[in-house]
Write a protein that holds these residues in place. Sequence first.
Motif, PDB file in Angstrom:
ATOM      1  N   ASN A 115       0.810  -1.208   0.000  1.00 44.56           N
ATOM      2  CA  ASN A 115       0.000   0.000   0.000  1.00 44.56           C
ATOM      3  C   ASN A 115       0.846   1.261   0.000  1.00 44.56           C
ATOM      4  O   ASN A 115       0.311   2.374  -0.117  1.00 44.56           O
ATOM      5  CB  ASN A 115      -0.926   0.008   1.225  1.00 44.56           C
ATOM      6  CG  ASN A 115      -0.159  -0.063   2.533  1.00 44.56           C
ATOM      7  OD1 ASN A 115       0.872  -0.741   2.630  1.00 44.56           O
ATOM      8  ND2 ASN A 115      -0.650   0.619   3.558  1.00 44.56           N
ATOM      9  N   SER A 116       2.200   1.093   0.103  1.00 42.10           N
ATOM     10  CA  SER A 116       3.082   2.260   0.165  1.00 42.10           C
ATOM     11  C   SER A 116       4.184   2.283  -0.880  1.00 42.10           C
ATOM     12  O   SER A 116       4.677   3.353  -1.240  1.00 42.10           O
ATOM     13  CB  SER A 116       3.740   2.352   1.549  1.00 42.10           C
ATOM     14  OG  SER A 116       2.780   2.460   2.563  1.00 42.10           O
ATOM     15  N   ASP A 117       4.599   1.097  -1.397  1.00 41.11           N
ATOM     16  CA  ASP A 117       5.803   1.070  -2.223  1.00 41.11           C
ATOM     17  C   ASP A 117       5.849  -0.201  -3.055  1.00 41.11           C
ATOM     18  O   ASP A 117       4.930  -1.030  -3.026  1.00 41.11           O
ATOM     19  CB  ASP A 117       7.042   1.154  -1.327  1.00 41.11           C
ATOM     20  CG  ASP A 117       8.190   1.913  -1.975  1.00 41.11           C
ATOM     21  OD1 ASP A 117       8.242   1.932  -3.228  1.00 41.11           O
ATOM     22  OD2 ASP A 117       9.023   2.461  -1.240  1.00 41.11           O
ATOM     23  N   LYS A 118       6.973  -0.366  -3.787  1.00 44.63           N
ATOM     24  CA  LYS A 118       7.257  -1.584  -4.538  1.00 44.63           C
ATOM     25  C   LYS A 118       8.655  -2.060  -4.184  1.00 44.63           C
ATOM     26  O   LYS A 118       9.557  -1.243  -3.949  1.00 44.63           O
ATOM     27  CB  LYS A 118       7.178  -1.347  -6.050  1.00 44.63           C
ATOM     28  CG  LYS A 118       5.793  -1.059  -6.588  1.00 44.63           C
ATOM     29  CD  LYS A 118       5.842  -0.919  -8.112  1.00 44.63           C
ATOM     30  CE  LYS A 118       4.464  -0.652  -8.686  1.00 44.63           C
ATOM     31  NZ  LYS A 118       4.503  -0.548 -10.178  1.00 44.63           N
ATOM     32  N   TYR A 119       8.851  -3.395  -4.170  1.00 41.51           N
ATOM     33  CA  TYR A 119      10.144  -3.973  -3.828  1.00 41.51           C
ATOM     34  C   TYR A 119      10.429  -5.148  -4.750  1.00 41.51           C
ATOM     35  O   TYR A 119       9.510  -5.861  -5.168  1.00 41.51           O
ATOM     36  CB  TYR A 119      10.149  -4.453  -2.366  1.00 41.51           C
ATOM     37  CG  TYR A 119       9.730  -3.393  -1.381  1.00 41.51           C
ATOM     38  CD1 TYR A 119      10.640  -2.464  -0.893  1.00 41.51           C
ATOM     39  CD2 TYR A 119       8.404  -3.326  -0.946  1.00 41.51           C
ATOM     40  CE1 TYR A 119      10.243  -1.485   0.017  1.00 41.51           C
ATOM     41  CE2 TYR A 119       8.002  -2.352  -0.044  1.00 41.51           C
ATOM     42  CZ  TYR A 119       8.919  -1.430   0.430  1.00 41.51           C
ATOM     43  OH  TYR A 119       8.524  -0.460   1.305  1.00 41.51           O
ATOM     44  N   ARG A 120      11.719  -5.367  -5.037  1.00 45.07           N
ATOM     45  CA  ARG A 120      12.145  -6.481  -5.873  1.00 45.07           C
ATOM     46  C   ARG A 120      12.769  -7.562  -5.003  1.00 45.07           C
ATOM     47  O   ARG A 120      13.355  -7.275  -3.961  1.00 45.07           O
ATOM     48  CB  ARG A 120      13.180  -6.031  -6.914  1.00 45.07           C
ATOM     49  CG  ARG A 120      12.658  -5.025  -7.900  1.00 45.07           C
ATOM     50  CD  ARG A 120      13.773  -4.244  -8.594  1.00 45.07           C
ATOM     51  NE  ARG A 120      14.930  -5.056  -8.913  1.00 45.07           N
ATOM     52  CZ  ARG A 120      16.176  -4.751  -8.543  1.00 45.07           C
ATOM     53  NH1 ARG A 120      16.423  -3.683  -7.803  1.00 45.07           N
ATOM     54  NH2 ARG A 120      17.189  -5.524  -8.904  1.00 45.07           N
ATOM     55  N   ALA A 121      12.648  -8.826  -5.460  1.00 50.59           N
ATOM     56  CA  ALA A 121      13.253  -9.935  -4.714  1.00 50.59           C
ATOM     57  C   ALA A 121      13.422 -11.136  -5.625  1.00 50.59           C
ATOM     58  O   ALA A 121      12.845 -11.206  -6.723  1.00 50.59           O
ATOM     59  CB  ALA A 121      12.396 -10.307  -3.514  1.00 50.59           C
ATOM     60  N   SER A 122      14.194 -12.113  -5.148  1.00 52.37           N
ATOM     61  CA  SER A 122      14.332 -13.381  -5.859  1.00 52.37           C
ATOM     62  C   SER A 122      13.203 -14.344  -5.486  1.00 52.37           C
ATOM     63  O   SER A 122      12.819 -15.203  -6.281  1.00 52.37           O
ATOM     64  CB  SER A 122      15.679 -14.031  -5.528  1.00 52.37           C
ATOM     65  OG  SER A 122      16.745 -13.236  -5.971  1.00 52.37           O
TER      66      SER A 122
END
Length: 407
Positions: A124-131
């Motif tokens: 609801n606040s941001d975007k994040y990348r991950a494996s």
Amino acid sequence: MQFFDIIIAGGGPAGMSAAAELSKDFKILILEKKKPGTTQTTWYSYEDRAVKYELEDAIAVRTKYIKFTAPTVEHFMKDECVVFDQQKVLEIWMERAKSNAAVVKHEAFIAYYHLGNEIVVETNSDKYRASLLIDSMGINSSILQKNKLVKRKDAWVIYGAKMSNVVLDNPLQLEYLPLNDEENTYIGIHPHNENETNIYAFKGQKNTYGNPKELKEKFERFINEFQPNAKQISILEGTIVSGTLKKYALDKVVFFGSSGMLNPDGCGMGFNEILMKHRAFADGIREVMKTKSLDEKSLQRVAYALKDPETINFQKIIGAFSLYFICSPGKWDGGVKWLNAMGEDSKYWMRNEMTLDWIKRANLKLNGVIPFKETYKMIPLKDFLFILGQYIRFKIKSKKSDFRNSA
């Protein structure tokens, strides 16, 4: 977008315990929509597990047995039991994760999508990348719902409160007692200290997750009648779900905890299952991260490794009896009589520490305490045929080899 090796959606016991372990080797982000490190549930376990998993500082009360009461019979399950301060358990795991540089954010998971060899998680606040994404969001996981992954669902629903001014014969005793109503509702008593006690109403439900607030009226009626001077400190509510999924992982996504249906049938062991299996789960994740095998098939193997087929079959039998005892005149009498027939070995059921020999004995004794003619009346044909098949299988095995008390 900031990159993490692993994103864990859900900061309950499943998510926090996994983060505490995996943060030793990977860059971890934990997302929790509620205040991180808090819960509305109540947990008990055992002294040896508290020591093994370094949670002694979270022990609120120690007791020598669990008391099970049915309408006409009782069972004292002897063991070195502990009731945890549930908030301290989560705080300990959260601080361990943070000490390993894990990031904890008070944000709600919204969705995810694949981007090349990575996965992108939207909150609801941001975007994040991950494996890799570990879904520990519980039974209301939007990923489970969107992909229609739930194949079967049963649940124990819980509603109660932490209370003060509670008057009990033994104020520091872990206990379960019946309301003797048509729905076979029970009362759980988890002492928190000499002045505070967690008390809740709970019942088993089939083919539904249920709604904890449906038990609010029964809980309040019990308190008003038996503990009229007790004062409510905080609400306790939750759902211990058991069932099966069509898939226990997707590409770059794996389910752990309630979202992964980790709790066995017929036993409200949700927290203890997480406690016993979070390190094995973390070891499995380490291996697939090391080999970069984050496809659905590889991740499903990690989830399946946490499930023992023989134990699952036995718990299905217990689950079938548990959810249909309300149809018998004595309600839980049969179950408690079975615990008495098992004697001191009964504790391995609640511990979910069962060898094949123990399962043989328990299966035969269960069907000895509750005759098949009664089972047939209580349990639908499909479940009854499964129980009968297991009974025959163990009966044949019992004639071929001696039982050993190897539990």
